[in-house]
Write an enzyme that holds these catalytic residues in place. Structure first.
Site, PDB file in Angstrom:
ATOM      1  N   ALA A 110      44.888  64.023  67.791  1.00  0.00           N
ATOM      2  CA  ALA A 110      44.654  62.667  68.280  1.00  0.00           C
ATOM      3  C   ALA A 110      45.882  61.840  67.926  1.00  0.00           C
ATOM      4  CB  ALA A 110      43.411  62.093  67.614  1.00  0.00           C
ATOM      5  N   GLY A 162      42.913  67.321  66.891  1.00  0.00           N
ATOM      6  CA  GLY A 162      42.282  67.207  68.206  1.00  0.00           C
ATOM      7  C   GLY A 162      42.798  68.239  69.195  1.00  0.00           C
ATOM      8  N   GLU A 218      40.872  71.280  68.430  1.00  0.00           N
ATOM      9  CA  GLU A 218      39.515  71.015  68.937  1.00  0.00           C
ATOM     10  C   GLU A 218      39.460  71.114  70.458  1.00  0.00           C
ATOM     11  OE1 GLU A 218      39.529  67.355  66.547  1.00  0.00           O
ATOM     12  OE2 GLU A 218      37.513  67.914  65.917  1.00  0.00           O
ATOM     13  N   GLU A 270      43.406  67.103  59.448  1.00  0.00           N
ATOM     14  CA  GLU A 270      42.902  65.730  59.267  1.00  0.00           C
ATOM     15  C   GLU A 270      42.773  65.347  57.797  1.00  0.00           C
ATOM     16  OE1 GLU A 270      41.625  67.936  61.360  1.00  0.00           O
ATOM     17  OE2 GLU A 270      41.297  66.990  63.310  1.00  0.00           O
TER      18      GLU A 270
HETATM   19  N1  COA Z   1      49.871  61.281  66.655  1.00  0.00           N
HETATM   20  C1  COA Z   1      50.885  60.457  66.930  1.00  0.00           C
HETATM   21  N2  COA Z   1      52.159  60.837  66.957  1.00  0.00           N
HETATM   22  C2  COA Z   1      52.412  62.127  66.702  1.00  0.00           C
HETATM   23  C3  COA Z   1      51.411  63.055  66.387  1.00  0.00           C
HETATM   24  C4  COA Z   1      50.083  62.581  66.368  1.00  0.00           C
HETATM   25  N3  COA Z   1      49.050  63.385  66.110  1.00  0.00           N
HETATM   26  N4  COA Z   1      51.982  64.267  66.168  1.00  0.00           N
HETATM   27  C5  COA Z   1      53.305  64.102  66.339  1.00  0.00           C
HETATM   28  N5  COA Z   1      53.559  62.806  66.664  1.00  0.00           N
HETATM   29  C6  COA Z   1      54.874  62.198  66.947  1.00  0.00           C
HETATM   30  C7  COA Z   1      55.678  62.006  65.668  1.00  0.00           C
HETATM   31  O1  COA Z   1      55.282  60.824  64.999  1.00  0.00           O
HETATM   32  C8  COA Z   1      57.080  61.940  66.239  1.00  0.00           C
HETATM   33  O2  COA Z   1      57.261  60.663  66.804  1.00  0.00           O
HETATM   34  P1  COA Z   1      58.700  59.897  66.648  1.00  0.00           P
HETATM   35  O3  COA Z   1      59.677  60.810  67.351  1.00  0.00           O
HETATM   36  O4  COA Z   1      58.473  58.608  67.356  1.00  0.00           O
HETATM   37  O5  COA Z   1      58.945  59.788  65.182  1.00  0.00           O
HETATM   38  C9  COA Z   1      57.028  62.936  67.389  1.00  0.00           C
HETATM   39  O6  COA Z   1      55.658  63.096  67.730  1.00  0.00           O
HETATM   40  C10 COA Z   1      57.605  64.294  67.030  1.00  0.00           C
HETATM   41  O7  COA Z   1      56.909  64.775  65.878  1.00  0.00           O
HETATM   42  P2  COA Z   1      57.642  65.226  64.515  1.00  0.00           P
HETATM   43  O8  COA Z   1      56.650  65.078  63.403  1.00  0.00           O
HETATM   44  O9  COA Z   1      58.941  64.527  64.380  1.00  0.00           O
HETATM   45  O10 COA Z   1      57.893  66.769  64.859  1.00  0.00           O
HETATM   46  P3  COA Z   1      58.022  67.991  63.836  1.00  0.00           P
HETATM   47  O11 COA Z   1      58.492  69.140  64.654  1.00  0.00           O
HETATM   48  O12 COA Z   1      58.779  67.602  62.616  1.00  0.00           O
HETATM   49  O13 COA Z   1      56.493  68.272  63.352  1.00  0.00           O
HETATM   50  C11 COA Z   1      54.123  68.511  63.666  1.00  0.00           C
HETATM   51  C12 COA Z   1      55.524  68.662  64.272  1.00  0.00           C
HETATM   52  C13 COA Z   1      53.118  68.820  64.780  1.00  0.00           C
HETATM   53  C14 COA Z   1      53.941  69.509  62.503  1.00  0.00           C
HETATM   54  C15 COA Z   1      53.945  67.075  63.137  1.00  0.00           C
HETATM   55  O14 COA Z   1      54.268  66.168  64.193  1.00  0.00           O
HETATM   56  C16 COA Z   1      52.550  66.726  62.668  1.00  0.00           C
HETATM   57  O15 COA Z   1      52.171  67.086  61.575  1.00  0.00           O
HETATM   58  N6  COA Z   1      51.761  65.991  63.499  1.00  0.00           N
HETATM   59  C17 COA Z   1      50.484  65.481  63.135  1.00  0.00           C
HETATM   60  C18 COA Z   1      49.424  66.552  63.130  1.00  0.00           C
HETATM   61  C19 COA Z   1      48.093  65.951  62.716  1.00  0.00           C
HETATM   62  O16 COA Z   1      47.910  65.486  61.619  1.00  0.00           O
HETATM   63  N7  COA Z   1      47.142  65.979  63.649  1.00  0.00           N
HETATM   64  C20 COA Z   1      45.822  65.502  63.411  1.00  0.00           C
HETATM   65  C21 COA Z   1      45.672  64.128  63.893  1.00  0.00           C
HETATM   66  S1  COA Z   1      44.030  63.519  63.592  1.00  0.00           S
END
Ligand code: COA
Length: 259
Positions: free
Chosen positions: A65, A111, A114, A134
């Site tokens: 999400a 999400g 999910e 989460e």
């Molecule tokens: N919601 C909002 N933005 C998100 C996102 C999310 N769930 N997942 C990634 N993004 C955004 C990042 O903030 C970043 O934005 P920016 O370029 O404006 O800073 C962009 O997507 C790229 O992500 P980044 O974290 O820089 O890539 P990465 O390769 O270093 O890491 C992940 C990839 C997927 C491991 C990492 O983005 C992450 O942990 N995301 C969240 C996962 C999460 O907690 N999901 C559950 C949500 S309830």
């Protein structure tokens, strides 16, 4: 017509692609709305016999999400956000009388995991990664993850994955029963389409009955989904959730206090 997803009819299969690759295809409210509309198309258009859900780009299926939308939400708004997505997308996928398969092409987190689990089954690329992180945000899964993951991989593994927030690779996901097939990224869509083409040669009403009956096998979970929704909302009353989501957006480690 769509701004945040794309759809393409390939034979009798609608390929639905979440298209926010610069945000790891995170599910914001616009993606949820558009996915809901595309699913209505799958339900209503008699030319469509099946659907594939995938993500744009090479890195992510869907990384969860959209965390930026969590700011300022309270208990009821948190529950409402999850309930709205469940109604528009997740439950609609699960109950669809036509097969919907997730082609998981990268990060499938929160999400996103999910979304994949709501599909009737999953095919993954070798670089796919699955997880419910989460808990790192002071939250719990809100789009049916506590229920569907438990159904798919069993209680013990589901507990560990959700409590640690760990990511697992595609091979481990296959060993656990979370995905059916793991293929090189370049073959992901071909493999998924191939399975659906085979299913399209079978009797459509029988297929819809299989979906309904297999879903019935897991139906004792009705209260579980309600319990998840209630507690997802409750997370929004905690300081830890503010700390967890704030820390993600500020790109730092959270310091949880249990409050
Ligand atoms: N919601 C909002 N933005 C998100 C996102 C999310 N769930 N997942 C990634 N993004 C955004 C990042 O903030 C970043 O934005 P920016 O370029 O404006 O800073 C962009 O997507 C790229 O992500 P980044 O974290 O820089 O890539 P990465 O390769 O270093 O890491 C992940 C990839 C997927 C491991 C990492 O983005 C992450 O942990 N995301 C969240 C996962 C999460 O907690 N999901 C559950 C949500 S309830």
């Amino acid at each position: 017509m769509y701004q945040n997803i794309t759809t393409e009819l390939d034979g009798q299969t609608l390929i639905i692609t979440v298209n926010r690759p610069d945000k790891m295809n995170a599910l914001n409210k616009y993606v949820i709305d558009e996915l809901g509309q595309a699913l209505d198309e799958v339900y209503q258009n008699t030319e469509i016999k099946s659907a594939i859900i995938t993500g744009a780009g090479e890195k992510a299926f869907v990384a969860g999400a959209d965390i930026t939308e969590f700011g300022g939400l309270g208990k009821d708004a948190g529950s409402a956000l999850a309930a709205r997505g469940n109604l528009a997308v997740f439950n609609k996928i699960e109950s669809c009388p036509k097969p919907i398969v997730a082609a998981v092409n990268g990060f499938s987190l929160g999400g996103g995991c999910e979304l994949a689990m709501a599909c009737h089954f999953r095919v993954a690329s070798e670089n796919a990664k699955f997880g419910q992180p989460e808990v790192n945000l002071g939250l719990i899964p809100g789009y049916g993850g506590t229920q569907r993951m438990t159904q798919l991989i069993g209680k013990g593994k589901a507990m560990e994955l959700m409590m640690t927030g760990d990511m697992i690779g595609a091979q481990e996901a296959r060993e656990l029963g979370l995905v059916n097939h793991v293929v090189p990224a370049a073959e992901l869509l071909t493999k998924t389409k191939e399975i659906l083409k085979k299913i399209q040669t079978k009797a459509p009403i029988a297929i819809s009955y299989i979906i309904a009956c297999v879903n019935e096998a897991a139906r004792c979970d009705t209260n579980g989904f309600e319990a998840e929704n209630e507690r997802f909302g409750a997370c929004f009353t905690t300081e830890d959730m503010l700390e967890g989501t704030g820390a993600f957006l500020e790109k730092r480690k959270p310091a949880f206090k249990g409050k």
